[in-house]
Design a protein around this motif. Structure first.
Motif, PDB file in Angstrom:
ATOM      1  N   LEU A   7       0.857  -1.239   0.165  1.00  0.00           N
ATOM      2  CA  LEU A   7       0.107   0.013   0.078  1.00  0.00           C
ATOM      3  C   LEU A   7       0.820   1.180   0.104  1.00  0.00           C
ATOM      4  O   LEU A   7       0.420   2.046  -0.797  1.00  0.00           O
ATOM      5  N   ARG A   8       1.878   1.318   0.802  1.00  0.00           N
ATOM      6  CA  ARG A   8       2.899   2.420   0.807  1.00  0.00           C
ATOM      7  C   ARG A   8       3.607   2.535  -0.479  1.00  0.00           C
ATOM      8  O   ARG A   8       3.786   3.754  -0.807  1.00  0.00           O
ATOM      9  N   LEU A   9       3.886   1.367  -1.154  1.00  0.00           N
ATOM     10  CA  LEU A   9       4.675   1.443  -2.552  1.00  0.00           C
ATOM     11  C   LEU A   9       3.615   2.103  -3.398  1.00  0.00           C
ATOM     12  O   LEU A   9       4.181   3.014  -4.308  1.00  0.00           O
TER      13      LEU A   9
ATOM     14  N   ARG B 121       1.531   6.909  -6.423  1.00  0.00           N
ATOM     15  CA  ARG B 121       0.435   7.464  -6.984  1.00  0.00           C
ATOM     16  C   ARG B 121       0.513   9.026  -6.435  1.00  0.00           C
ATOM     17  O   ARG B 121       0.497   9.982  -7.446  1.00  0.00           O
ATOM     18  N   VAL B 122       1.394   9.470  -5.654  1.00  0.00           N
ATOM     19  CA  VAL B 122       1.583  10.658  -5.127  1.00  0.00           C
ATOM     20  C   VAL B 122       2.726  11.217  -6.213  1.00  0.00           C
ATOM     21  O   VAL B 122       2.362  12.354  -6.695  1.00  0.00           O
ATOM     22  N   LEU B 123       3.475  10.383  -6.762  1.00  0.00           N
ATOM     23  CA  LEU B 123       4.473  10.873  -7.668  1.00  0.00           C
ATOM     24  C   LEU B 123       3.500  11.220  -9.054  1.00  0.00           C
ATOM     25  O   LEU B 123       3.861  12.303  -9.856  1.00  0.00           O
TER      26      LEU B 123
ATOM     27  N   LEU C  67      10.813  16.207  -8.831  1.00  0.00           N
ATOM     28  CA  LEU C  67      10.127  15.341  -7.547  1.00  0.00           C
ATOM     29  C   LEU C  67      11.024  14.471  -7.105  1.00  0.00           C
ATOM     30  O   LEU C  67      10.923  14.576  -5.695  1.00  0.00           O
ATOM     31  N   ARG C  68      12.210  14.135  -7.685  1.00  0.00           N
ATOM     32  CA  ARG C  68      12.899  13.229  -6.787  1.00  0.00           C
ATOM     33  C   ARG C  68      13.909  14.078  -6.177  1.00  0.00           C
ATOM     34  O   ARG C  68      14.015  13.694  -4.676  1.00  0.00           O
TER      35      ARG C  68
ATOM     36  N   LEU D  62       3.383  14.642 -11.043  1.00  0.00           N
ATOM     37  CA  LEU D  62       3.550  14.794 -12.273  1.00  0.00           C
ATOM     38  C   LEU D  62       2.520  15.623 -13.242  1.00  0.00           C
ATOM     39  O   LEU D  62       2.811  16.364 -13.928  1.00  0.00           O
ATOM     40  N   HIS D  63       1.400  14.748 -13.087  1.00  0.00           N
ATOM     41  CA  HIS D  63       0.343  15.316 -14.025  1.00  0.00           C
ATOM     42  C   HIS D  63      -0.341  16.702 -13.692  1.00  0.00           C
ATOM     43  O   HIS D  63      -0.648  17.435 -14.393  1.00  0.00           O
TER      44      HIS D  63
END
Length: 160
Positions: free
Chosen positions: A12-14, A19-21, A120-121, A25-26
């Protein structure tokens, strides 16, 4: 908050991190001139580049790469063509073979995505530290296949 890591929390965390990234991005792609881009489109662009030969890829080849039917791939192609991300063509060796290639607009989205992912990284490195981020990626490399990027990942969620 407990520091105990229960088995179900890892996937779930992965997924949440992914999803956050992708959401960030979008959001940024929309600000930079690509408001119609959706997460699936990136998978389609990659599949067209990988499956496509010199003259592009067919809907059937795209469907196989994405794990969807030719009809579903065709609908996606129609959408992307309407948005200016793909263009139709024909294989000169077989005029019946309708192919699709990416447009400069699609390549612009891919180039912007690459830079946004770098940004983001960098944000993640600021939050958790460069060493921890690097260690996390190295650890994930140890438990995932070395070069097994699956283009059918979105469809995989719907698999029986």
């Amino acid at each position: 908050m407990s520091s105990e890591l229960r088995g179900f929390e890892l996937p779930l965390r992965l997924l949440l991190g992914f999803r956050v990234l992708i959401d960030e991005l979008h959001e940024e792609l929309a600000r930079q001139g690509h408001p119609q881009m959706r997460p699936m489109h990136g998978f389609v662009f990659q599949a067209i580049m990988r499956a496509g030969g010199r003259y592009g890829t067919t809907a059937a080849d795209l469907g196989r790469a994405l794990g969807v039917s030719k009809q579903a791939a065709g609908k996606t192609i129609d959408t992307l063509e309407g948005l200016g991300y793909v263009r139709p063509g024909h294989d000169p060796g077989d005029a019946r073979r309708k192919t699709y290639t990416l447009t400069p607009h699609a390549y612009d989205a891919l180039e912007r995505s690459e830079q946004i992912f770098e940004d983001l990284r960098g944000q993640w490195a600021e939050t958790i530290g460069e060493d921890r981020l690097r260690a996390m990626v190295e650890d994930l490399r140890k438990v995932t296949p070395p070069d097994a990027f699956q283009l059918d990942t979105p469809q995989w969620f719907n698999a029986p």
